[in-house]
Scaffold this active site. Structure first.
Site, PDB file in Angstrom:
ATOM      1  N   SER A  10       0.788  -1.238   0.000  1.00  0.00           N
ATOM      2  CA  SER A  10       0.000   0.000   0.000  1.00  0.00           C
ATOM      3  C   SER A  10       0.814   1.279   0.000  1.00  0.00           C
ATOM      4  CB  SER A  10      -0.935   0.009   1.209  1.00  0.00           C
ATOM      5  OG  SER A  10      -1.814  -1.084   1.131  1.00  0.00           O
ATOM      6  N   THR A  11       2.020   1.235   0.543  1.00  0.00           N
ATOM      7  CA  THR A  11       2.807   2.465   0.632  1.00  0.00           C
ATOM      8  C   THR A  11       4.230   2.230   0.160  1.00  0.00           C
ATOM      9  OG1 THR A  11       3.472   2.023   2.914  1.00  0.00           O
ATOM     10  CG2 THR A  11       1.466   3.311   2.600  1.00  0.00           C
TER      11      THR A  11
END
Length: 183
Positions: A10-11
């Site tokens: 996600s990041t």
């Protein structure tokens, strides 16, 4: 016939290493990977992978939540793969859509994941409602408004609205709103 993998975190500060190791151990010979939130609609590597896949290929992922935003999205992806004659495998639950049991299991798991997400959102909304009643909830900070002077300055320098939005990492609608209300 290719065995294709898709890995996502996600990041940018998260690592893909574990997923990549698992995909390699599963015999994947081409991996599409990205560091982007699953809720984002625009995931270029997911789109590239879906365009790349051909009849007889197999798509392997490590977990269901790496590929889809919701049950509906998951089933859309699986339908697209099925139309193209591509099988789908999920390593952590030993799911294989080339079997009837795998197809059933996928639908049930997707529904449970959606239910879980909806329950989480409901609990979150209850928490926010309670915090508002107690005067503790402030909401998110208006980041675009704080950048209004920069938006106006960049617009005066001749920069396009799209470039301003990209440079300041705000939505283009915010740029239009700031420029419209600058008077």
């Amino acid at each position: 016939m290719s065995i294709i993998g898709y890995a996502r975190v996600s990041t940018a500060d998260q690592s893909l290493d574990i997923q990549l190791e698992q995909l390699q151990a599963a015999g994947v010979n081409k991996v599409f990977q990205e560091k982007i939130s699953g809720v984002k609609r625009d995931r270029p590597q997911l789109a590239a992978m879906l365009n790349y896949m051909r009849e007889g290929d197999t798509l392997i992922i490590t977990k269901l939540d790496r590929i889809a935003r919701s049950t509906k999205h998951l089933l859309e992806i699986v339908d697209l793969l099925e139309e193209r004659g591509v099988s789908f495998k999920v390593l952590n639950i030993n799911l294989d859509t080339s079997t009837p049991t795998g197809k059933l299991m996928l639908t049930m798991l997707g529904a449970i994941a959606t239910f879980e997400r909806e329950m989480l959102l409901e609990r979150q909304a209850e928490g926010i409602r309670k915090a508002k009643q107690e005067g503790k909830y402030q909401g998110r900070k208006p980041t675009a408004r704080a950048k209004a002077p920069q938006v106006i300055e960049l617009a005066r320098s001749g920069m396009t609205k799209q470039k301003i939005a990209e440079q300041l990492d705000i939505g283009i609608a915010s740029v239009y709103r700031i420029l419209k209300n600058k008077n």
